[in-house]
Structure formats: structure tokens, C-alpha cells
Design a protein around this motif. Structure first.
Motif, PDB file in Angstrom:
ATOM      1  N   ILE A  78       0.827  -1.208   0.000  1.00 46.20           N
ATOM      2  CA  ILE A  78       0.000   0.000   0.000  1.00 46.20           C
ATOM      3  C   ILE A  78       0.860   1.256   0.000  1.00 46.20           C
ATOM      4  N   VAL A  79       1.986   1.231   0.693  1.00 48.30           N
ATOM      5  CA  VAL A  79       2.865   2.407   0.699  1.00 48.30           C
ATOM      6  C   VAL A  79       3.435   2.636  -0.694  1.00 48.30           C
ATOM      7  N   ALA A  80       3.872   1.564  -1.351  1.00 48.30           N
ATOM      8  CA  ALA A  80       4.405   1.701  -2.710  1.00 48.30           C
ATOM      9  C   ALA A  80       3.336   2.203  -3.672  1.00 48.30           C
ATOM     10  N   ALA A  81       2.109   1.677  -3.525  1.00 46.29           N
ATOM     11  CA  ALA A  81       1.020   2.088  -4.414  1.00 46.29           C
ATOM     12  C   ALA A  81       0.649   3.553  -4.201  1.00 46.29           C
ATOM     13  N   LEU A  82       0.588   3.981  -2.948  1.00 45.32           N
ATOM     14  CA  LEU A  82       0.254   5.378  -2.665  1.00 45.32           C
ATOM     15  C   LEU A  82       1.358   6.318  -3.138  1.00 45.32           C
ATOM     16  N   ASP A  83       2.594   5.908  -2.986  1.00 46.21           N
ATOM     17  CA  ASP A  83       3.709   6.714  -3.472  1.00 46.21           C
ATOM     18  C   ASP A  83       3.610   6.896  -4.985  1.00 46.21           C
ATOM     19  N   ALA A  84       3.395   5.797  -5.706  1.00 44.62           N
ATOM     20  CA  ALA A  84       3.295   5.858  -7.163  1.00 44.62           C
ATOM     21  C   ALA A  84       2.090   6.685  -7.612  1.00 44.62           C
ATOM     22  N   GLU A  85       0.955   6.495  -6.942  1.00 47.63           N
ATOM     23  CA  GLU A  85      -0.258   7.222  -7.321  1.00 47.63           C
ATOM     24  C   GLU A  85      -0.122   8.711  -7.031  1.00 47.63           C
ATOM     25  N   GLY A  86       0.471   9.043  -5.900  1.00 48.61           N
ATOM     26  CA  GLY A  86       0.678  10.442  -5.571  1.00 48.61           C
ATOM     27  C   GLY A  86       1.588  11.121  -6.579  1.00 48.61           C
ATOM     28  N   LEU A  87       2.657  10.442  -6.983  1.00 49.71           N
ATOM     29  CA  LEU A  87       3.559  11.001  -7.986  1.00 49.71           C
ATOM     30  C   LEU A  87       2.862  11.140  -9.335  1.00 49.71           C
ATOM     31  N   ALA A  88       2.085  10.127  -9.709  1.00 45.32           N
ATOM     32  CA  ALA A  88       1.400  10.163 -10.997  1.00 45.32           C
ATOM     33  C   ALA A  88       0.387  11.304 -11.082  1.00 45.32           C
ATOM     34  N   ARG A  89      -0.288  11.580  -9.959  1.00 47.25           N
ATOM     35  CA  ARG A  89      -1.303  12.644  -9.955  1.00 47.25           C
ATOM     36  C   ARG A  89      -0.738  14.002  -9.564  1.00 47.25           C
ATOM     37  N   GLY A  90       0.486  14.008  -9.087  1.00 44.29           N
ATOM     38  CA  GLY A  90       1.044  15.263  -8.597  1.00 44.29           C
ATOM     39  C   GLY A  90       0.356  15.730  -7.338  1.00 44.29           C
ATOM     40  N   ARG A  91      -0.060  14.766  -6.493  1.00 44.64           N
ATOM     41  CA  ARG A  91      -0.790  15.067  -5.273  1.00 44.64           C
ATOM     42  C   ARG A  91      -0.033  14.540  -4.063  1.00 44.64           C
ATOM     43  N   PRO A  92      -0.216  15.137  -2.895  1.00 46.78           N
ATOM     44  CA  PRO A  92       0.367  14.563  -1.675  1.00 46.78           C
ATOM     45  C   PRO A  92      -0.356  13.278  -1.302  1.00 46.78           C
ATOM     46  N   VAL A  93       0.303  12.451  -0.522  1.00 43.36           N
ATOM     47  CA  VAL A  93      -0.294  11.201  -0.061  1.00 43.36           C
ATOM     48  C   VAL A  93      -1.148  11.520   1.162  1.00 43.36           C
ATOM     49  N   THR A  94      -2.461  11.364   1.010  1.00 46.26           N
ATOM     50  CA  THR A  94      -3.408  11.730   2.059  1.00 46.26           C
ATOM     51  C   THR A  94      -4.410  10.602   2.292  1.00 46.26           C
ATOM     52  N   ARG A  95      -5.233  10.784   3.322  1.00 50.79           N
ATOM     53  CA  ARG A  95      -6.301   9.829   3.591  1.00 50.79           C
ATOM     54  C   ARG A  95      -7.254   9.745   2.416  1.00 50.79           C
ATOM     55  N   ALA A  96      -7.567  10.887   1.808  1.00 53.48           N
ATOM     56  CA  ALA A  96      -8.491  10.898   0.671  1.00 53.48           C
ATOM     57  C   ALA A  96      -7.928  10.101  -0.498  1.00 53.48           C
ATOM     58  N   LEU A  97      -6.648  10.246  -0.762  1.00 55.41           N
ATOM     59  CA  LEU A  97      -6.031   9.496  -1.849  1.00 55.41           C
ATOM     60  C   LEU A  97      -6.061   8.004  -1.543  1.00 55.41           C
ATOM     61  N   ALA A  98      -5.778   7.634  -0.291  1.00 52.98           N
ATOM     62  CA  ALA A  98      -5.822   6.225   0.095  1.00 52.98           C
ATOM     63  C   ALA A  98      -7.226   5.655  -0.061  1.00 52.98           C
ATOM     64  N   ALA A  99      -8.238   6.424   0.309  1.00 53.81           N
ATOM     65  CA  ALA A  99      -9.616   5.959   0.177  1.00 53.81           C
ATOM     66  C   ALA A  99      -9.964   5.720  -1.286  1.00 53.81           C
ATOM     67  N   GLU A 100      -9.545   6.630  -2.162  1.00 53.61           N
ATOM     68  CA  GLU A 100      -9.787   6.456  -3.598  1.00 53.61           C
ATOM     69  C   GLU A 100      -9.083   5.223  -4.123  1.00 53.61           C
ATOM     70  N   LEU A 101      -7.842   5.046  -3.722  1.00 51.62           N
ATOM     71  CA  LEU A 101      -7.053   3.930  -4.231  1.00 51.62           C
ATOM     72  C   LEU A 101      -7.621   2.594  -3.784  1.00 51.62           C
ATOM     73  N   LEU A 102      -7.969   2.484  -2.508  1.00 52.27           N
ATOM     74  CA  LEU A 102      -8.504   1.232  -1.998  1.00 52.27           C
ATOM     75  C   LEU A 102      -9.887   0.936  -2.568  1.00 52.27           C
ATOM     76  N   ALA A 103     -10.677   1.971  -2.806  1.00 53.41           N
ATOM     77  CA  ALA A 103     -12.010   1.770  -3.377  1.00 53.41           C
ATOM     78  C   ALA A 103     -11.927   1.308  -4.825  1.00 53.41           C
ATOM     79  N   ALA A 104     -10.922   1.819  -5.558  1.00 51.59           N
ATOM     80  CA  ALA A 104     -10.785   1.489  -6.967  1.00 51.59           C
ATOM     81  C   ALA A 104     -10.187   0.102  -7.177  1.00 51.59           C
ATOM     82  N   ALA A 105      -9.168  -0.232  -6.416  1.00 56.23           N
ATOM     83  CA  ALA A 105      -8.472  -1.500  -6.582  1.00 56.23           C
ATOM     84  C   ALA A 105      -7.748  -1.840  -5.300  1.00 56.23           C
ATOM     85  N   PRO A 106      -8.345  -2.635  -4.417  1.00 57.18           N
ATOM     86  CA  PRO A 106      -7.672  -2.997  -3.165  1.00 57.18           C
ATOM     87  C   PRO A 106      -6.292  -3.592  -3.425  1.00 57.18           C
ATOM     88  N   VAL A 107      -5.365  -3.179  -2.609  1.00 53.29           N
ATOM     89  CA  VAL A 107      -3.986  -3.633  -2.787  1.00 53.29           C
ATOM     90  C   VAL A 107      -3.841  -5.036  -2.238  1.00 53.29           C
TER      91      VAL A 107
END
Length: 228
Positions: free
Chosen positions: A193-222
């Protein structure tokens, strides 16, 4: 949504002594390694799942013992005699394919003959390695073995904090609070999950936050890649 292409830069975990997370799941292993050089045997096996701290503990011990670190898959029969004078050796991932049974058997014999301390790390106990060399299995069975266990909830929380810190990612406590009850209680799940959030945050140009984690887990559980 505009996405940036994150660079696939190698991630180097921090193996400093002060950054090792002591917990009930690793207390026995930590205590035994700290007993060096007063080990019950020159050969010691350290087992545990991916991400459980085998490499970190091994690195701490290697610095104290002046050990040469060797990946098991790169053991070379012709190069073994050159290790005869080493005071200590750390062989990592001894059960990872391709198994170097002949090389490992001769290395153990060399270490025992010359009084060299030898620490082997592996995911599983030797009986699960499917070894064909009976003499090697017999030697490994006689060696002391200590296992690292899966983390409890408090330790999983500490692991997540460290993994983010290792990647130089600053996160709020609410992100950790959100992740802990939603993850399988394993080191591999935390790493994933840390690797996925790091990659997603970089891809979107966004900080790693609770909201980003909620989106990521809802879309595709790690998934927990336990066999990596």
C-alpha cells in the motif's frame, strides 16, 4: 485528470541501527542476534516473511560482526575458498530460487572448518525449501533457528510510519488510522500500500493523504504479494 509519469527510481530502505523497530514479533530474533558472539552455534537461521525485518536485522548484525554480505543466488563455488578468512558471513534469501545447494553446503562446511560465524536468512524453515541435498538439509536442521512473526496492530502502525519515512513521504496520523484496520496484518500488505500510494501520488502530482488512500482502496484494493 492529468497524470504525471513517475520515474521508476530504486527505493533504498534505511537499515540504520536506530531505525530498527523492536516489537514482540521480533523480540526473540533481536535478543539472539545481540548475543553474538556468544551464540549456541556458529550457524544461525533467521526466518520470516517478506518485509519482516530480516535484511535490517542482518545488516545490523553484519556491521557488528564485520560480516561479508552475500546474496545466496550469487554464491560461486570457485569463489568460496576466498571467504575462508572472513570472521563472519551473512547469506541472504537462502531459500529463494534458484537454490544454490552445492554452494551453500560447501560454504557451511567452510565456515564450520574455519570458525566463521554464518547467518542465513530465509522466508521459511529448511524443511520447506524442497532441498535435494540430504546432507545440507541435515546440517540446516541441526542449526538454531529463530523466526520473525507477522505484526500486531500497533506494530503495523509503526511499520507504515517507517515505510513512508523511508520514502521521505510526510503523512498525517489520520492516514495511518485509516489504513491500519483496512489492511491485512502483514508486512507485505504494508509495503504494497505504501508503494502504491507513493506511485499514485507522484502520478497525480498530489500529496499522499487519507483521501487518496480511500480512492485507491475503493478502486483497486492492494493485494498482499506474500510470495514476492
Amino acid at each position: 485528470m492529468i497524470r504525471q509519469l513517475p520515474l521508476d527510481l530504486p527505493h533504498r530502505p534505511n537499515y540504520a541501527d536506530e531505525d530498527f523497530l523492536a516489537a514482540p514479533s521480533n523480540a526473540k530474533a533481536l535478543a539472539l542476534l545481540r548475543l553474538w558472539p556468544d551464540w549456541p552455534h556458529r550457524l544461525l537461521l533467521l526466518t520470516g516473511p517478506q518485509g519482516s525485518g530480516k535484511s535490517h536485522l542482518g545488516a545490523i548484525w553484519a556491521r557488528r560482526a564485520g560480516a561479508t554480505i552475500l546474496p545466496a543466488q550469487k554464491l560461486d563455488l570457485a569463489a568460496l575458498p576466498g571467504l575462508a578468512g572472513a570472521p563472519a558471513l551473512l547469506v541472504e534469501d537462502a531459500d529463494e530460487p534458484p537454490l544454490r545447494e552445492t554452494e551453500l553446503f560447501h560454504l557451511i562446511n567452510l565456515a564450520m572448518e574455519h570458525g566463521t560465524f554464518l547467518l542465513l536468512t530465509a522466508r521459511k524453515a529448511p524443511d520447506a525449501w524442497e532441498l535435494r541435498t540430504k546432507d545440507l538439509l541435515s546440517r540446516l536442521r541441526r542449526a538454531p533457528m529463530v523466526a520473525l512473526e507477522q505484526p500486531d496492530e500497533d506494530f503495523l502502525r509503526a511499520i507504515l510510519v517507517k515505510l513512508f519515512h523511508d520514502r521521505q513521504i510526510k503523512v498525517e496520523a489520520n492516514l495511518i488510522d485509516f489504513l491500519v484496520p483496512r489492511l491485512e496484518r502483514s508486512f507485505a500488505a504494508a509495503q504494497a500500500i505504501v508503494a502504491a500510494l507513493d506511485a499514485e501520488g507522484l502520478a497525480r502530482g498530489r500529496p499522499v493523504t487519507r483521501a487518496l488512500a480511500a480512492e485507491l482502496l475503493a478502486a483497486a484494493p492492494v493485494a498482499d504479494d506474500e510470495d514476492h
